[in-house]
Design an enzyme around this catalytic site. Structure first.
Site, mmCIF file in Angstrom:
data_model
loop_
_atom_site.group_PDB
_atom_site.id
_atom_site.type_symbol
_atom_site.label_atom_id
_atom_site.label_comp_id
_atom_site.label_asym_id
_atom_site.label_seq_id
_atom_site.Cartn_x
_atom_site.Cartn_y
_atom_site.Cartn_z
ATOM 1 N N ASP A 189 0.734 -1.204 0.165
ATOM 2 C CA ASP A 189 0.151 0.023 -0.105
ATOM 3 C C ASP A 189 0.866 1.220 -0.108
ATOM 4 O OD1 ASP A 189 1.134 -0.443 2.456
ATOM 5 O OD2 ASP A 189 -1.117 -0.741 3.508
ATOM 6 N N GLU A 222 -9.707 -1.844 5.049
ATOM 7 C CA GLU A 222 -10.314 -1.526 6.255
ATOM 8 C C GLU A 222 -11.411 -2.359 6.458
ATOM 9 O OE1 GLU A 222 -8.627 -0.027 8.217
ATOM 10 O OE2 GLU A 222 -8.025 2.151 7.879
ATOM 11 N N ASN A 277 -7.810 -3.153 14.184
ATOM 12 C CA ASN A 277 -9.005 -3.383 13.578
ATOM 13 C C ASN A 277 -9.149 -4.624 12.762
ATOM 14 O OD1 ASN A 277 -8.030 -2.030 11.282
ATOM 15 N ND2 ASN A 277 -9.347 -0.265 11.281
ATOM 16 N N HIS A 289 -7.448 -4.881 9.995
ATOM 17 C CA HIS A 289 -6.871 -4.501 8.783
ATOM 18 C C HIS A 289 -5.697 -5.177 8.236
ATOM 19 C CE1 HIS A 289 -4.837 -0.565 9.637
ATOM 20 N NE2 HIS A 289 -4.098 -1.080 9.309
HETATM 21 C C1 GLP Z 1 -0.603 0.263 8.568
HETATM 22 C C2 GLP Z 1 -0.373 -0.631 7.477
HETATM 23 C C3 GLP Z 1 -0.448 -2.203 7.715
HETATM 24 C C4 GLP Z 1 0.106 -2.388 8.960
HETATM 25 C C5 GLP Z 1 -0.583 -2.042 9.968
HETATM 26 C C6 GLP Z 1 -0.185 -2.477 11.392
HETATM 27 O O1 GLP Z 1 -1.527 0.934 8.771
HETATM 28 N N1 GLP Z 1 -0.974 -0.314 6.247
HETATM 29 O O2 GLP Z 1 0.031 -2.938 6.673
HETATM 30 O O3 GLP Z 1 0.207 -3.969 8.987
HETATM 31 O O4 GLP Z 1 -0.620 -0.449 10.105
HETATM 32 O O5 GLP Z 1 1.089 -1.665 11.679
HETATM 33 P P1 GLP Z 1 1.967 -1.928 12.871
HETATM 34 O O6 GLP Z 1 3.070 -3.101 12.530
HETATM 35 O O7 GLP Z 1 2.603 -0.788 12.972
HETATM 36 O O8 GLP Z 1 1.283 -2.063 14.205
#
Ligand code: GLP
Length: 258
Positions: free
Chosen positions: A67, A143, A136, A138
């Site tokens: 992304d 989302e 959440n 995702h």
């Molecule tokens: C972001 C990314 C995801 C990631 C998630 C969790 O929003 N788009 O790909 O897995 O958050 O992030 P973290 O590893 O910092 O908890």
């Protein structure tokens, strides 16, 4: 679905790096699907260390990222392009023309999504997709919502995601409200998936994703339908699931070290 239980973040990172390097050693021309966020940083650090030692070669690998924020240039320090250069690309021998990320500055974002999706297909799909998970549920920026969106698309970020990620942006700076993300179909077509998860704050959502219903309100739950998913998680993230529940749901658990 298989879970590898690691003692802590460091061990989770090493196990995940081992899985990625095994893939690259067996298939040097692999298409690796990569993720951002705090969770995979330790894995990238380990991969860089092995590359520096001469144990790993990225020369033939290709990468596609999950992304990117809409509206951020690659020079913005919060863009995922910047993140990836910082945490991996600038430190290993990946060739620039083998690195693919959505263009957050594309004028026509819909066309950019079509182009990105077609490019993944043209490469023969993703061999190994690395995922994190949001609080959440995702994955990428898919989302919670009424349906699982299939292909790469533009998404409006949820309030929870905005709140979680706003810490990275300067106060007064407007955080992007939209992102381009691979769709759930894009991700589910990956041949193998490894999802990393660490910390107690992720325990509840991980348990819903692994043991709950397959529900687009918990996007990661669709991974239950994939035939080759490995979750590498630390003990804290696994704290809400008992061994009995896991085995009753057909989930195999491997404990990295006693
Ligand atoms: C972001 C990314 C995801 C990631 C998630 C969790 O929003 N788009 O790909 O897995 O958050 O992030 P973290 O590893 O910092 O908890």
């Amino acid at each position: 679905m298989k879970i590898i239980q690691a003692k802590d973040y460091q061990e989770m990172s090493r196990v995940a790096a081992n899985i990625v390097s095994a893939q690259m050693i067996l298939f040097p021309g692999s298409v690796l699907g990569l993720a951002t966020g705090d969770t995979p940083i330790g894995m990238y650090r380990q991969l860089i260390e092995w590359y520096r030692k001469g144990d790993l070669d990225f020369g033939k690998a290709r990468t596609v990222n999950l992304d990117e924020y809409v509206g951020l240039s690659t020079e913005h320090e919060q863009s995922y392009n910047w993140f990836m250069r910082q945490h991996l690309f600038s430190q290993v021998n990946l060739l620039p023309h083998n690195i693919f990320m959505p263009n957050g500055l594309a004028e026509d974002t819909a066309a950019e999504c079509v182009r990105y999706e077609a490019n993944i297909r043209a490469m023969g799909g993703i061999d190994l997709q690395v995922l994190g998970i949001g609080h959440n549920g995702h994955i990428g920026f898919n989302e919670p919502g009424p349906v699982f969106t299939k292909n790469t698309h533009v998404v409006t970020l949820s309030e929870r995601t905005l709140a979680a990620n706003s810490r990275f942006f300067d106060s007064g700076e407007r955080m992007p409200r939209q992102a381009i993300t691979m769709g759930m179909g894009t991700i589910m077509q990956a041949k193998r998936i490894v999802l990393l998860c660490a910390g107690e704050s992720k325990a509840e959502i991980l348990s819903r994703a692994v043991l709950g219903d397959i529900d687009p309100m918990v996007p990661a739950s669709i991974l239950q339908l994939h035939t080759d998913v490995t979750i590498v998680a630390d003990q804290a993230a696994l704290g809400r699931m008992s061994m009995d529940e896991l085995s009753a749901n057909g989930v195999e658990v491997v404990t990295e070290r006693e």
